[in-house]
Design an enzyme around this catalytic site. Structure first.
Site, short mmCIF file in Angstrom:
data_model
loop_
_atom_site.label_atom_id
_atom_site.label_comp_id
_atom_site.label_asym_id
_atom_site.label_seq_id
_atom_site.Cartn_x
_atom_site.Cartn_y
_atom_site.Cartn_z
N GLU A 1 63.81 -17.50 44.09
CA GLU A 1 63.02 -17.17 42.89
C GLU A 1 63.63 -16.06 42.06
O GLU A 1 62.95 -15.12 41.65
CB GLU A 1 61.58 -16.83 43.32
CG GLU A 1 60.93 -17.98 44.07
CD GLU A 1 59.55 -17.66 44.65
OE1 GLU A 1 59.02 -16.57 44.37
OE2 GLU A 1 59.02 -18.52 45.38
N ASN B 1 66.99 -21.23 45.64
CA ASN B 1 65.68 -21.89 45.80
C ASN B 1 64.68 -21.34 44.78
O ASN B 1 64.61 -20.12 44.58
CB ASN B 1 65.17 -21.58 47.22
CG ASN B 1 63.92 -22.34 47.61
OD1 ASN B 1 63.87 -23.57 47.46
ND2 ASN B 1 62.91 -21.65 48.12
N HIS C 1 55.62 -27.01 44.73
CA HIS C 1 54.19 -26.69 44.92
C HIS C 1 53.48 -27.30 43.71
O HIS C 1 53.56 -26.76 42.61
CB HIS C 1 53.97 -25.18 44.94
CG HIS C 1 54.63 -24.50 46.11
ND1 HIS C 1 54.13 -24.62 47.39
CD2 HIS C 1 55.74 -23.72 46.20
CE1 HIS C 1 54.91 -23.91 48.22
NE2 HIS C 1 55.88 -23.37 47.52
N GLU D 1 59.55 -26.90 49.73
CA GLU D 1 58.24 -26.34 50.06
C GLU D 1 57.11 -27.23 49.53
O GLU D 1 56.11 -26.75 49.00
CB GLU D 1 58.10 -24.93 49.43
CG GLU D 1 59.18 -23.97 49.83
CD GLU D 1 58.99 -22.56 49.29
OE1 GLU D 1 57.88 -22.22 48.83
OE2 GLU D 1 59.96 -21.79 49.33
N ASP E 1 53.97 -29.06 48.61
CA ASP E 1 52.55 -29.26 48.91
C ASP E 1 51.87 -29.72 47.63
O ASP E 1 52.34 -29.46 46.54
CB ASP E 1 51.87 -28.05 49.58
CG ASP E 1 52.02 -26.73 48.86
OD1 ASP E 1 52.35 -26.73 47.66
OD2 ASP E 1 51.78 -25.69 49.50
O1 G3I Z 1 50.92 -10.27 58.56
C1 G3I Z 1 49.65 -10.10 57.98
C2 G3I Z 1 48.60 -10.16 59.03
O2 G3I Z 1 48.80 -9.07 59.91
C3 G3I Z 1 47.21 -10.13 58.39
O3 G3I Z 1 46.26 -10.35 59.36
C4 G3I Z 1 47.10 -11.22 57.33
C5 G3I Z 1 45.77 -11.18 56.56
O4 G3I Z 1 45.80 -12.15 55.52
O5 G3I Z 1 48.13 -11.05 56.41
C6 G3I Z 1 49.39 -11.22 57.02
O6 G3I Z 1 50.44 -11.28 56.12
C7 G3I Z 1 50.38 -12.32 55.17
C8 G3I Z 1 51.47 -13.35 55.44
O7 G3I Z 1 51.46 -14.32 54.43
C9 G3I Z 1 51.29 -14.05 56.79
O8 G3I Z 1 50.08 -14.77 56.82
C10 G3I Z 1 50.57 -11.71 53.80
O9 G3I Z 1 49.45 -10.87 53.51
C11 G3I Z 1 50.67 -12.79 52.77
O10 G3I Z 1 51.02 -12.21 51.51
C12 G3I Z 1 51.74 -13.78 53.15
O11 G3I Z 1 51.73 -14.84 52.23
C13 G3I Z 1 52.91 -15.62 52.20
C14 G3I Z 1 53.51 -15.59 50.81
O12 G3I Z 1 54.66 -16.42 50.78
C15 G3I Z 1 53.94 -14.20 50.40
O13 G3I Z 1 54.16 -14.18 49.05
C16 G3I Z 1 52.54 -17.03 52.58
O14 G3I Z 1 52.12 -17.09 53.93
C17 G3I Z 1 53.76 -17.95 52.40
O15 G3I Z 1 53.34 -19.28 52.54
C18 G3I Z 1 54.34 -17.77 51.01
O16 G3I Z 1 55.51 -18.55 50.91
C19 G3I Z 1 56.16 -18.60 49.64
C20 G3I Z 1 57.62 -18.83 49.90
O17 G3I Z 1 58.13 -17.87 50.78
C21 G3I Z 1 58.41 -18.83 48.59
N1 G3I Z 1 57.86 -19.79 47.67
C22 G3I Z 1 56.44 -19.69 47.42
C23 G3I Z 1 55.66 -19.73 48.74
C24 G3I Z 1 54.19 -19.71 48.48
O18 G3I Z 1 53.86 -18.50 47.85
#
Ligand code: G3I
Length: 357
Positions: A164, A205, A241, A271, A273
């Protein structure tokens, strides 16, 4: 047929013969599980393409999750645990435990691995927020990339090197990397990864660049320039997405893929969905099925599209309800398996495409 497809076919062919000869004795869910020839990974391997899913290591503790993943997919990507803040939470201290679990699972079940992602503007550790000189940050960047790619050399064959890096209007995203190092950070990152693992395929990506829009054009120009400069880039990841209500313009996708592959690049759908307004209706599930099927068909038409991955395996753990932009409120259920691991119409859409129906 491209070398990549040929390689994939022979790799899968040898694996298949090995499994038959050794009676599936290594305890994994077999690639050639003939009792279930319609599993997506069996069909995909016959078509010379990887089918993958994003996972978190903790999800592998769930037996149904693990068995579905190993049965249906032949590629895996870490949804979060290979990102910078997970791998280097403190400067110079690397933590590979969670990501290693995913890679070990993949090795055990004969799955390929995509590494996601070496550089991004999100999920960076707080220690990166400070005033760096260009030389210092280049050092940090190269050290991170070198250490991570070295750790996974021979096991992670595909890397999202930069994720990105382009804004929707086509300009460079003002990330810490860009602000301090300048736009050359992209070339330098790819060179650093290639120096450590010349056999790995390196990808740029991004999201929202699947069709023929300004962002896709900017990415095209970026990667064309990299190719001209001899930067070791091998492919582009189109995240995909998308919203089930806006039926995607497949012709745009097809032409975009064509112009990227004409540069000598591979394309991965990284990715995918397809979100719906929840709870899903019969009609929206059907629309979702058609979208998955059509996109898989477009991918299968071009031999340089060598992988399609969904961003998660089951609707139970999709990122959308908790972590997506607020404008997506009320949406979800974007994947191939429902919250109870039941096969959704979308699963059958992908299956139909792989079967050529
Ligand atoms: O680790 C903490 C955990 O301790 C806590 O309990 C939980 C509460 O919600 O949060 C956890 O961290 C989160 C993490 O996902 C794991 O679940 C973060 O807050 C959250 O911001 C994070 O979101 C991820 C996101 O990227 C970050 O921007 C998503 O899972 C993940 O699917 C998403 O993936 C991205 C790709 O990397 C790039 N392209 C877009 C895609 C979707 O946004």
């Amino acid at each position: 047929m491209t070398r990549e497809r040929l390689w994939l076919r022979s790799f899968l062919g040898i694996t298949l013969i090995g499994m038959v000869l050794f009676g599936f004795s290594h305890g994994s869910i077999s690639l050639a599980d003939e009792s279930e020839p319609d599993n997506l990974r069996n069909l995909a391997s016959q078509r010379g393409i990887f089918i993958g899913a994003a996972v978190m290591s903790s999800q592998l503790n769930e037996p149904l999750f693990a068995s579905t993943l190993a049965k249906q997919f032949n590629m895996v990507v870490a949804e979060n645990e290979m990102k910078f803040s997970y791998l280097q939470p403190r400067k110079g201290h690397f933590s590979f435990t969670a990501a290693d679990r995913i890679v070990e699972f993949a090795m055990k079940h004969d799955m390929a691995v995509r590494g996601h992602c070496l550089l991004w503007h999100q999920q960076n550790p707080t220690w990166l927020n400070k005033k760096w000189t260009k030389a210092e940050l280049l050092d940090v960047m190269r050290h991170h990339i070198t250490t991570v790619v070295q750790h996974y050399r021979g096991r992670v064959k595909y890397w999202d090197v930069v994720n990105e890096g382009i804004e929707d209007n086509g300009s460079y995203r003002r990330t810490v990397w860009y602000n301090v190092i300048g736009k050359d950070y992209i070339d330098e990152a790819f060179k650093a990864a290639h120096a450590v693992d010349p056999d790995a395929e390196l990808y740029y990506n991004d999201y929202g660049a699947e069709g023929l829009n300004d962002k896709a054009m900017a990415i095209y120009r970026l990667v064309r320039g990299m190719k001209k400069r001899g930067v070791p880039i091998h492919g582009v990841g189109l995240q995909m997405h998308i919203d089930a209500s806006g039926y995607p313009l497949n012709s745009g996708l097809k032409r975009n893929i064509q112009r990227l592959t004409d540069l000598g690049l591979k394309v991965h759908i990284t990715e995918m969905d397809v979100r719906l307004t929840t709870p899903a209706s019969k009609a929206s599930l059907e629309r979702q099925r058609r979208i998955y099927r059509d996109i898989m068909e477009v991918c299968l038409e071009n031999p340089n599209v060598t992988a399609v991955l969904t961003w998660g395996l089951t609707d139970r753990y999709t990122w959308i309800p908790q972590h997506a932009p607020s404008s997506w409120a009320g949406m979800g259920e974007p994947l191939l398996f429902d919250v109870n691991y039941g096969k959704k119409p979308a699963f059958y859409g992908v299956q139909e495409a792989l079967k050529g129906l």
